[in-house]
Write a protein that holds these residues in place. Structure first.
Motif, PDB file in Angstrom:
ATOM      1  N   LEU A 217       0.626  -1.086   0.226  1.00  0.00           N
ATOM      2  CA  LEU A 217       0.278   0.207   0.222  1.00  0.00           C
ATOM      3  C   LEU A 217       0.522   0.769   0.228  1.00  0.00           C
ATOM      4  O   LEU A 217       0.313   1.977  -0.659  1.00  0.00           O
ATOM      5  CB  LEU A 217      -0.996   0.155   0.806  1.00  0.00           C
ATOM      6  CG  LEU A 217      -1.907   0.847   1.363  1.00  0.00           C
ATOM      7  CD1 LEU A 217      -3.149   1.528  -0.043  1.00  0.00           C
ATOM      8  CD2 LEU A 217      -2.856   1.029   2.756  1.00  0.00           C
ATOM      9  N   ASN A 218       1.780   1.715   1.249  1.00  0.00           N
ATOM     10  CA  ASN A 218       2.395   2.341   0.735  1.00  0.00           C
ATOM     11  C   ASN A 218       3.598   2.720  -0.321  1.00  0.00           C
ATOM     12  O   ASN A 218       3.548   4.029  -0.943  1.00  0.00           O
ATOM     13  CB  ASN A 218       3.883   2.413   1.715  1.00  0.00           C
ATOM     14  CG  ASN A 218       4.613   1.343   1.386  1.00  0.00           C
ATOM     15  OD1 ASN A 218       4.262   0.302   1.449  1.00  0.00           O
ATOM     16  ND2 ASN A 218       6.132   1.826   1.544  1.00  0.00           N
ATOM     17  N   VAL A 221       0.166   4.517  -2.720  1.00  0.00           N
ATOM     18  CA  VAL A 221       0.123   5.549  -2.603  1.00  0.00           C
ATOM     19  C   VAL A 221       1.354   6.728  -3.107  1.00  0.00           C
ATOM     20  O   VAL A 221       1.411   7.827  -4.005  1.00  0.00           O
ATOM     21  CB  VAL A 221      -0.683   5.720  -1.342  1.00  0.00           C
ATOM     22  CG1 VAL A 221      -0.611   7.439  -1.016  1.00  0.00           C
ATOM     23  CG2 VAL A 221      -1.521   5.107  -1.209  1.00  0.00           C
ATOM     24  N   LEU A 274      -5.219  -2.460   6.909  1.00  0.00           N
ATOM     25  CA  LEU A 274      -3.967  -2.241   6.328  1.00  0.00           C
ATOM     26  C   LEU A 274      -2.436  -1.988   7.089  1.00  0.00           C
ATOM     27  O   LEU A 274      -1.372  -1.694   6.069  1.00  0.00           O
ATOM     28  CB  LEU A 274      -4.288  -0.372   6.846  1.00  0.00           C
ATOM     29  CG  LEU A 274      -6.035  -0.150   5.847  1.00  0.00           C
ATOM     30  CD1 LEU A 274      -5.923   0.667   6.546  1.00  0.00           C
ATOM     31  CD2 LEU A 274      -5.727  -0.044   4.937  1.00  0.00           C
ATOM     32  N   VAL A 315      -6.472   4.763  -0.123  1.00  0.00           N
ATOM     33  CA  VAL A 315      -5.807   4.620   0.621  1.00  0.00           C
ATOM     34  C   VAL A 315      -6.579   3.134   1.077  1.00  0.00           C
ATOM     35  O   VAL A 315      -6.360   2.648   1.516  1.00  0.00           O
ATOM     36  CB  VAL A 315      -5.405   5.854   2.070  1.00  0.00           C
ATOM     37  CG1 VAL A 315      -4.379   5.054   2.995  1.00  0.00           C
ATOM     38  CG2 VAL A 315      -4.730   6.856   1.027  1.00  0.00           C
ATOM     39  N   ASP A 316      -7.609   3.920   1.997  1.00  0.00           N
ATOM     40  CA  ASP A 316      -8.331   2.933   3.264  1.00  0.00           C
ATOM     41  C   ASP A 316      -9.329   2.788   2.002  1.00  0.00           C
ATOM     42  O   ASP A 316     -10.185   3.457   1.315  1.00  0.00           O
ATOM     43  CB  ASP A 316      -8.372   3.712   4.615  1.00  0.00           C
ATOM     44  CG  ASP A 316      -9.206   4.318   4.669  1.00  0.00           C
ATOM     45  OD1 ASP A 316      -8.720   5.346   3.544  1.00  0.00           O
ATOM     46  OD2 ASP A 316     -10.215   5.358   5.527  1.00  0.00           O
ATOM     47  N   ARG A 318      -9.393   0.618  -0.417  1.00  0.00           N
ATOM     48  CA  ARG A 318      -9.115   0.700  -2.180  1.00  0.00           C
ATOM     49  C   ARG A 318      -9.869  -0.314  -2.137  1.00  0.00           C
ATOM     50  O   ARG A 318      -8.742  -1.825  -2.737  1.00  0.00           O
ATOM     51  CB  ARG A 318      -7.869   0.626  -1.421  1.00  0.00           C
ATOM     52  CG  ARG A 318      -6.421   1.092  -2.861  1.00  0.00           C
ATOM     53  CD  ARG A 318      -5.593   0.934  -2.944  1.00  0.00           C
ATOM     54  NE  ARG A 318      -4.513   2.193  -4.286  1.00  0.00           N
ATOM     55  CZ  ARG A 318      -4.504   2.638  -4.303  1.00  0.00           C
ATOM     56  NH1 ARG A 318      -4.458   4.013  -3.660  1.00  0.00           N
ATOM     57  NH2 ARG A 318      -3.681   2.835  -5.805  1.00  0.00           N
ATOM     58  N   ALA A 378      -2.616  12.124   0.059  1.00  0.00           N
ATOM     59  CA  ALA A 378      -3.639  10.313   0.510  1.00  0.00           C
ATOM     60  C   ALA A 378      -2.416  10.381   0.694  1.00  0.00           C
ATOM     61  O   ALA A 378      -2.083   9.262   1.435  1.00  0.00           O
ATOM     62  CB  ALA A 378      -3.079   9.852  -1.535  1.00  0.00           C
ATOM     63  N   ARG A 381      -3.023  10.826   4.528  1.00  0.00           N
ATOM     64  CA  ARG A 381      -3.832   9.903   4.874  1.00  0.00           C
ATOM     65  C   ARG A 381      -2.831   8.773   5.383  1.00  0.00           C
ATOM     66  O   ARG A 381      -3.911   7.895   6.257  1.00  0.00           O
ATOM     67  CB  ARG A 381      -4.739   9.720   4.164  1.00  0.00           C
ATOM     68  CG  ARG A 381      -5.902   8.709   4.396  1.00  0.00           C
ATOM     69  CD  ARG A 381      -6.576   9.241   5.072  1.00  0.00           C
ATOM     70  NE  ARG A 381      -7.439   8.192   6.058  1.00  0.00           N
ATOM     71  CZ  ARG A 381      -8.383   7.906   6.253  1.00  0.00           C
ATOM     72  NH1 ARG A 381      -8.360   9.012   7.760  1.00  0.00           N
ATOM     73  NH2 ARG A 381      -9.559   7.286   6.774  1.00  0.00           N
ATOM     74  N   ALA A 382      -1.863   8.059   3.991  1.00  0.00           N
ATOM     75  CA  ALA A 382      -1.144   6.703   4.652  1.00  0.00           C
ATOM     76  C   ALA A 382      -0.593   6.427   6.264  1.00  0.00           C
ATOM     77  O   ALA A 382      -0.325   5.824   6.615  1.00  0.00           O
ATOM     78  CB  ALA A 382      -0.434   6.819   3.569  1.00  0.00           C
ATOM     79  N   ILE A 387      -0.190   3.217   8.088  1.00  0.00           N
ATOM     80  CA  ILE A 387       0.913   2.262   6.749  1.00  0.00           C
ATOM     81  C   ILE A 387       1.749   1.728   7.216  1.00  0.00           C
ATOM     82  O   ILE A 387       3.319   3.462   7.381  1.00  0.00           O
ATOM     83  CB  ILE A 387       0.073   2.913   5.390  1.00  0.00           C
ATOM     84  CG1 ILE A 387      -1.173   3.418   5.684  1.00  0.00           C
ATOM     85  CG2 ILE A 387       0.549   2.033   4.259  1.00  0.00           C
ATOM     86  CD1 ILE A 387      -2.065   1.889   6.019  1.00  0.00           C
ATOM     87  N   ALA A 390       5.115   3.868   5.741  1.00  0.00           N
ATOM     88  CA  ALA A 390       4.675   4.801   4.278  1.00  0.00           C
ATOM     89  C   ALA A 390       4.942   6.713   4.948  1.00  0.00           C
ATOM     90  O   ALA A 390       5.387   6.390   6.129  1.00  0.00           O
ATOM     91  CB  ALA A 390       2.936   5.352   4.860  1.00  0.00           C
TER      92      ALA A 390
END
Length: 451
Positions: A217-218, A221, A274, A315-316, A318, A378, A381-382, A387, A390
């Motif tokens: 995820l990191n 984004v 997450l 981010v969340d 997704r 974003a 937010r991460a 996360i 991130a």
């Protein structure tokens, strides 16, 4: 007895509620709060889809699977075509195309071939948490393929970019399996731009069509400014966190697998998902093409609507929910994605042409700033969601001088086009209007009269 009957009733009600929510959950719910995409940012996607489709053709002069309106590709601009035999099972087939009309050098990669053993080997070459990459995790087999592809074609791409004045955009595109290779190839290029003669980051972009979950995820984004994922309605692949190798082992019982994953993921808390750094996601900014809605949204009309495109950098939330839909597999097909993307783009143009006499609601410069702000938000937010790995930095702060020269190069191209094709709205406003001391726009004739 009464206690057991009460528990049974509670269980039945709970299961019924869960089943209702899951069966009525549709693809459009994933992007219900996203803003619409603009025609300018969505314009490349239909033609990129056609270029990916062109990889499937053995002879573009005599196409066999041409979409409506044709490929709109000039065969003489195809620099290179590479087949399965030439890749030696290291990567899917691809082509390199120099698009002089749009000032782009495109490397397009085809999707999974269900009858090719080499494609399955590529997918199966991975385990959860097997491959660390750039402060996160990536699919091991797809990363190996992307590295091989760059080693093979870096000199060709470098030569093409230099021959065309170092101004052309470098575009990597792929569908399904190829989308994962293209996305990871883009990340490698952005971090090793010396391999392509120091090309600025803002001249590199990727279009991942029906994207595979290929990075953590990191990273998804972090690289949302250069990677763009295109998803049609209920497509199963971007929503399935199950490793790719398990999906395609179960390809002949895919509905059973999707239902099992749906049931399992219902009971996994969102925060736990997450915080798992090994969990892979679809990369970059999302463009969701929506063309079907459930009856509860409009009691007077159900089913298909004219397609619309929504975009965001989530981010969340997704694409975490499996959609139990008979279109989950058909929406993965590149033919259908190209068709709906073209329809959506034509609809965008028609809607914008209806108000041609008024100023655009979102000027290009303002939209560009909005896109940059969405990416920054974003990233923040991460970090706020903890996360793993991130950061709020994309690592490209030191590139300002290179990017300014690239922007100047792009502006020269735009001015050359505008000189031959007419005056832009911004130029008209600049000539006819002027800002007063309060910052309001007034006609120049009015200012002269006041003076």
């Amino acid at each position: 007895m009464s206690v057991s009957c009460g528990l049974e009733c509670v269980l039945c009600v709970g299961c019924s509620r869960w089943a209702w929510k899951r069966c009525t959950y549709i693809g459009s719910d994933d992007s219900g709060s996203w803003p619409p995409a603009t025609p300018e940012e969505f314009e490349p996607i239909p033609r990129i889809c056609r270029l990916i489709l062109a990889v499937y053709e053995s002879d573009l002069n005599n196409p066999q699977y041409s979409p409506a309106g044709g490929y709109r590709v000039k065969p003489e601009w195809v620099v290179k075509r590479v087949t399965y035999e030439q890749t030696d099972s290291r990567a899917p087939p691809y082509l390199i195309y120099t698009d002089h009309d749009h000032h782009e050098i495109v490397l397009a990669i085809r999707g999974l071939n269900l009858i090719k053993e080499s494609d399955y080997k590529l997918l199966l070459d991975n385990r959860l948490g097997m491959q660390m990459f750039d402060g996160g995790f990536a699919h091991h087999g797809l990363l190996k393929s992307a590295t091989w592809l760059l080693n093979q074609e870096s000199e060709t791409l470098k030569r093409l970019w230099e021959e065309n004045g170092r101004c052309y955009r470098m575009v990597f595109a792929g569908h399904s399996l190829g989308s994962g290779v293209a996305a990871l190839l883009t990340v490698i290029v952005v971090n090793h731009r010396d391999r392509l003669a120091g090309i600025p980051r803002n001249l590199v972009s990727c279009y991942a069509v029906a994207p595979a979950r290929c990075m953590s995820l990191n990273l998804a984004v972090k690289y949302a400014d250069v990677i763009h994922s295109v998803i049609l309605q209920d497509d199963f692949l971007p929503r399935t966190a199950t490793p790719l190798e398990d999906i395609f082992k179960s390809i002949f019982c895919l509905p059973c697998l999707l239902f099992g994953v749906c049931l399992r993921d219902t009971f996994i808390p969102e925060g736990r998902k997450l915080r798992d750094p090994r969990r892979l996601y679809a990369p970059g900014r999302m463009y969701h093409i929506v063309e079907r809605r459930f009856c509860r949204e409009n009691m007077h009309r159900c089913g298909r609507y004219p397609p619309e495109v929504r975009t965001a950098i989530p981010v969340d939330g997704r694409f975490e929910h499996i959609v139990l839909s008979c279109n989950a597999t058909s929406d993965h097909g590149i033919i259908w994605i190209e068709r709906e993307a073209e329809k959506a783009f034509q609809r965008m143009k028609e809607m914008s042409s209806e108000t041609v006499t008024t100023a655009p609601k979102i000027p290009k410069l303002e939209r560009l700033q909005t896109i940059e702000k969405e990416h920054k938000d974003a990233l923040e937010r991460a970090v706020s969601l903890n996360i793993p790995h991130a950061t709020t930095s994309t690592g490209n702060e030191e590139e300002s001088s290179q990017e300014k020269s690239a922007e100047a190069c792009q502006n020269e191209d735009k001015s050359a086009h505008s000189g031959s094709g007419g005056t832009s709205w911004e130029e008209v406003v600049k000539k006819l209007m002027k800002r007063d001391e309060s910052g309001k726009l007034i006609l120049r004739s009015e200012t002269n009269a006041l003076q």
